[in-house]
Design an enzyme around this catalytic site. Sequence first.
Site, PDB file in Angstrom:
ATOM      1  CB  CYS A  79       3.921  -0.145   0.286  1.00 39.62           C
ATOM      2  SG  CYS A  79       5.497  -0.989   0.046  1.00 39.62           S
ATOM      3  CD  GLN A  80       5.188  -4.465   3.074  1.00 40.83           C
ATOM      4  OE1 GLN A  80       4.467  -3.829   3.430  1.00 40.83           O
ATOM      5  NE2 GLN A  80       6.356  -4.831   3.342  1.00 40.83           N
TER       6      GLN A  80
END
Length: 246
Positions: A79-80
């Site tokens: 998700c970064q």
Amino acid sequence: MSKTHLSLFSGIGGFDLAAEWAGFQTVGQCEWANYPTKVLEKHWTDVPRWRDIRALTKENFYERTGLRTVDVISGGFPCQPFSVAGKRRGVADDRYLWPELLRIVQEIRPAWFVGENVAGIITMELDTVLSDLESSGYSTQAFIIPACAKDAPHRRDRCAIVAHTESDGLQRFRAKGEQECRARLKAGESKGCCKVHHREKWRAEPGVGRVVNGISCRMDRIKCLGNAVVPQQFYPIFKAIADIEG
């Protein structure tokens, strides 16, 4: 044999728990980080495991499992690149691994795909993800599931991506979800869902102290919890799929 599930970006097994609660057998896992892998090894001792998603292919999947395909592939891809807590560099982030997950879906061709990411993906790459799946022959549906809808004391909004190789299956999935929501409302069991509308009452994520207090591997555990999905958020998806396929 029970319905089969391949877990990608497995973390500490949040998807795996949700799938198994719904009656699926996890037949493979893929996780890069060391500490989560130790957790998986402890709780899924006999499941074949890959450390690098780029090394997982349909050929070595068959060699290690004896299976050509599975009923469901799940994956909470990193998700970064999309999180508001980071720089939101999207495809420019070296942790952007959606293309690898898509490759595995295209090679193994599961009947269903269940993906997960932070809500920030909606304004960045969700259209690309859905388009990629649809170009690969899948019908898609995306929606937000907050953890507080399952009685957790925080919002933890997550974007769920569900895809199926036949549009009829996905239509039945949508219909089942609508029926269950109506049934909960009629029975007066919508307390968790109603919490969603009171944003000011809930933190985005659970509060966790960061002071060392003698618990072994405490920072590793905190990081794992931060990256993990709440199994209760995704159990209804797997249960609906199991009911449809059953």
